[in-house]
Design an enzyme around this catalytic site. Structure first.
Site, PDB file in Angstrom:
ATOM      1  CB  CYS B  86      -0.980  -0.048   1.170  1.00 41.69           C
ATOM      2  SG  CYS B  86      -2.381   1.052   0.926  1.00 41.69           S
ATOM      3  CG  HIS B 195      -3.458  -3.560   3.477  1.00 42.63           C
ATOM      4  ND1 HIS B 195      -2.430  -2.959   4.161  1.00 42.63           N
ATOM      5  CD2 HIS B 195      -4.104  -2.569   2.830  1.00 42.63           C
ATOM      6  CE1 HIS B 195      -2.449  -1.655   3.933  1.00 42.63           C
ATOM      7  NE2 HIS B 195      -3.451  -1.394   3.128  1.00 42.63           N
ATOM      8  CD  GLU B 197      -0.795  -5.571   6.077  1.00 45.18           C
ATOM      9  OE1 GLU B 197      -0.609  -6.171   4.995  1.00 45.18           O
ATOM     10  OE2 GLU B 197      -1.062  -4.345   6.150  1.00 45.18           O
TER      11      GLU B 197
END
Lengths: 85, 219
Positions: B86, B195, B197
Site C-alpha cells: 500500500c 494488504h 497482513e
C-alpha cells in the site's frame, strides 16, 4: 545572496484521467455553468529562496520540481521566478 | 531470515506486519525507525501501509527522502529483498525502485473492501481474497513500461473476480491492466496495494494473506 520567489504550477499530464477535475466539472455544471467543458486540478507551490543569481535560483527550482515537487510520470510543472528586494 | 519493518511518521500497518511475521509465522522481526540508516542485519525489508508524512504532496513522495531510504535503495541494488504494501508500494515507486506511479482511484473514493487477486506467476488456481484500503491505488505507467512489465513477467498480481477472470468489473480503482502488484526486473523488490497482513490471522476469517506472504518470502 539575492532573494527570489518561485511560483510553481504542477498539473496532471493530459493523458491521465483527473478524477478530481471531473468532479469539479460536474460541480460547476450543477452550478449552472454549463459552458465549462473541463476542469483539471493541480497544485500551486510558492518557494522563497536565496541564490547568487536568477540562473542559480532557476537551477534550484528545477531540482526541487524534478526530485520532489512533481512526479514526472504523472505530472508536469512550470514556474516563474521573481526577484524580491 | 531476519525481517525489518520500516516505520515512517504516519505508518499504521507496522504492528500488524510485525504480528503476522513474528507471532503467526515465527520469523525474527525488527522495527526500523525511518531516521536510522543501519538495517541491523535484516535481510528482508518491509515498507508497511499507512499515511507517511500525511500523504502530503503525493503519497510516498516525502518518505522517499527519509534517511533510511538510502540504505533501502542500497539493499535493493545489492539484490536484497524489499516488499512495499500500500503506502509502501507508493514509496517504492516514488523512490524509483519500482516502475510506474499510483494515482487517485478513478472513482474519487477511498476504497476499503475485500478483492480477489489473480497471482500471475503462482502455481495456484484459486484467486487470493485480500483486502484493499486506499485512496491512491490506480496503477499507471506509460505503454512502453507496461509492455516491459509484461515481457519480463513483472506483474505479480491482478485484480480479478471470484472465478479468477481479470476484467473491467473486477477492477476497483482503474489500475491499468488491473495491476495490483508488481516486482522489479530482478524480482527482489515487490510492491502491492492489497494488504495480506490483514488477512493472516484465523480470527479475521481469512488466511489467504498468510499464504500469499509465504509465497512472496520464498520467491
Amino acid at each position: 545572496m539575492k532573494k527570489f520567489i518561485a511560483e510553481i504550477d504542477i498539473m496532471p499530464i493530459r493523458e491521465i484521467l483527473d478524477p478530481q477535475g471531473k468532479a469539479v466539472t460536474l460541480g460547476l455544471n450543477n452550478l449552472g455553468l454549463n459552458e465549462v467543458a473541463e476542469a483539471r486540478v493541480g497544485k500551486h507551490i510558492t518557494l522563497q529562496l536565496e541564490a547568487e543569481s536568477e540562473d542559480k535560483a532557476k537551477e534550484k527550482v528545477e531540482t526541487a520540481c524534478q526530485k520532489l515537487l512533481a512526479n514526472l510520470i504523472m505530472e508536469k510543472y512550470s514556474y516563474e521566478i521573481l526577484a524580491v528586494e | 531470515m531476519k525481517f525489518g519493518v520500516i516505520v515512517f511518521p504516519g505508518s499504521n500497518c507496522d504492528d500488524d506486519m510485525v504480528y503476522v511475521l513474528n507471532t503467526l509465522m515465527g520469523y525474527q522481526v525488527r522495527k526500523l525507525w525511518h531516521k536510522e540508516t543501519d538495517l541491523q542485519g535484516c535481510d528482508f525489508l518491509i515498507l508497511p501501509g499507512g499515511f507517511s508524512y500525511g500523504d502530503y504532496l503525493r503519497s510516498g513522495a516525502i518518505a522517499r527522502f527519509s534517511p533510511i531510504m538510502q540504505s533501502v535503495v542500497r539493499h535493493a541494488e545489492q539484490g536484497g529483498k524489499v516488499l512495499g504494501i500500500c503506502n509502501g508500494f507508493q514509496i517504492l515507486t516514488e523512490a524509483g525502485l519500482l516502475e510506474g506511479a499510483l494515482l487517485k482511484n478513478n472513482n474519487q473514493k477511498y476504497i476499503c473492501k475485500n478483492v480477489f487477486l489473480a497471482a500471475t506467476q503462482a502455481d495456484r488456481l484459486k484467486p487470493y481474497a485480500i483486502p484493499i484500503a486506499h485512496g491512491d491505488g490506480r496503477y499507471y505507467a506509460d505503454n512502453d513500461t507496461l509492455k516491459q512489465l509484461q515481457d519480463n513477467e513483472q506483474i505479480l498480481f491482478q485484480y480479478c473476480d471470484a472465478e479468477g477472470n481479470i476484467n473491467v468489473d473486477a477492477n476497483p480503482n482503474g489500475s491499468l491492466l488491473n495491476i495490483a502488484g508488481i516486482c522489479s526486473k530482478n524480482k527482489n523488490v515487490i510492491g502491492m496495494m492489497p494488504h495480506p497482513e490483514r488477512a493472516s490471522d484465523p480470527y479475521t476469517g481469512n488466511t489467504d494473506g498468510k499464504t500469499l506472504l509465504q509465497k512472496l518470502i520464498e520467491i
